[in-house]
Scaffold this active site. Sequence first.
Site, PDB file in Angstrom:
ATOM      1  N   TYR A 176      -0.340   2.709  15.035  1.00 54.51           N
ATOM      2  CA  TYR A 176      -0.987   1.887  14.015  1.00 54.51           C
ATOM      3  C   TYR A 176      -1.643   0.685  14.688  1.00 54.51           C
ATOM      4  O   TYR A 176      -1.019   0.014  15.512  1.00 54.51           O
ATOM      5  CB  TYR A 176       0.057   1.410  12.995  1.00 54.51           C
ATOM      6  CG  TYR A 176      -0.499   0.406  12.011  1.00 54.51           C
ATOM      7  CD1 TYR A 176      -1.061   0.822  10.808  1.00 54.51           C
ATOM      8  CD2 TYR A 176      -0.492  -0.961  12.306  1.00 54.51           C
ATOM      9  CE1 TYR A 176      -1.593  -0.090   9.927  1.00 54.51           C
ATOM     10  CE2 TYR A 176      -1.034  -1.879  11.424  1.00 54.51           C
ATOM     11  CZ  TYR A 176      -1.584  -1.436  10.236  1.00 54.51           C
ATOM     12  OH  TYR A 176      -2.124  -2.343   9.372  1.00 54.51           O
ATOM     13  N   GLU A 193      -8.493  -1.709   9.998  1.00 52.45           N
ATOM     14  CA  GLU A 193      -7.258  -0.993  10.342  1.00 52.45           C
ATOM     15  C   GLU A 193      -7.558   0.428  10.806  1.00 52.45           C
ATOM     16  O   GLU A 193      -8.414   1.098  10.237  1.00 52.45           O
ATOM     17  CB  GLU A 193      -6.402  -0.949   9.070  1.00 52.45           C
ATOM     18  CG  GLU A 193      -5.055  -0.323   9.193  1.00 52.45           C
ATOM     19  CD  GLU A 193      -4.375  -0.245   7.824  1.00 52.45           C
ATOM     20  OE1 GLU A 193      -3.699  -1.215   7.432  1.00 52.45           O
ATOM     21  OE2 GLU A 193      -4.529   0.781   7.143  1.00 52.45           O
TER      22      GLU A 193
END
Length: 379
Positions: free
Chosen positions: A101, A189
């Site tokens: 992530y 993101e």
Amino acid sequence: MNLHEYQARDLLKAAGIPLSDGDVAVTPTEAEAIARRVGGTVVVKAQVHVGGRGKAGGVKLARNPAEAAEYASQILGMTIKGLVVNKVLVVPAAEIATESYVGLILDRATQKPVFMVSDAGGVDIEEVAAKTPEKITRLAVDPRYGLLPHQALKLALALYRDWDQARAAMKIMHQLYTVFMTNGCSLAEINPLVTTPDGKVLALDAKIIIDDNELDRRPDLAVLRDESAEEPSEVTARRANLTFIKLDGNVGCVVNGAGLAMATMDLVKYYGGEPANFLDIGGSSNPEKVVNALKIITADTSVKVILFNIFGGITRTDDVAQGIVTATQQFKVKVPIVIRLTGTNEKEAFRILESVGMTVLNDMDAAVSQAVALAKAAA
Ligand code: GDP
Ligand code: MN
């Protein structure tokens, strides 16, 4: 403003971040054609403004063009967290060795862009944050100096032990930071950032939120808004020049000023209620704005009570009172209305409302606690 994954991918690609090719389709036939062009196994992905599409069945691996068409027909039109899917992205499937992530957000506490990275990526970073926060590395960037090489290295090493992969990740950190800063993002993101079995680092998903205040000076970004994918009440509100965010509770709030709106929502919570929305009718509120605000709030069937909290400075409380009376004459408001007014022209406001039999309060606590009690009684 939320971007779709395919739009966010374009921004990341322009900055040099490695992403697979692919295209968007609005029909199964188009999806099939893209799958044929791309060749091999593809991923068909719902384009909606929410995460967790994978878990909701909105991300499917298709082994051939016919299967891509089949999955596209299933995904197009499905509803994920209340939003209807109108488009699918079709991209070549990557083989995955590891999933990480990488997120960059504007952090209000430190007043800086903050990186959050974790080698426990893939789905549900919220769960990782809640249960195993030690698996997330946070790093604040001073915007005066930008992301420094040793910071990028620290982030990269939190993800990878392999030097080639760490170097590739460092580059991606710099590129993501550039995307974030040059496009007025409040969030950028990549989840997951994957490694493939042959060692490459690749972004498989992209999420970007652009601060609405950036859009006036960036028409090239403003055109990316997809109103068909947004909460309908928020679209209506924006057109009526109201600042409106829909929430999950049942106390509809009409307030002037963002600060007072926040304070009102806090107080609703304090008295045990849940706000149904954030709504700021702004400064010089003409009656028209109040009518529009009431239309939007009453369209939400979960609203059990409407709470007005108006502090008259520039806002004239008699304008607001007139708006309430006009609205209730134009359409039937089926839920109780609790009104708290104070400030500019309040005597006139009280007279207007009381002349049509409405009760008005002067005290904020009294109004909010009454509204919460009414909502509870109706729930
Ligand atoms: P999200 O659930 O909305 O965040 O959608 P993602 O694009 O992140 O996809 C969810 C999951 O699907 C990923 O974490 C992967 O595990 C899987 N996935 C997505 N793209 C691919 C791919 O190209 N190949 C493989 N094998 N899995 C994929
Ligand atoms: Mn994802």
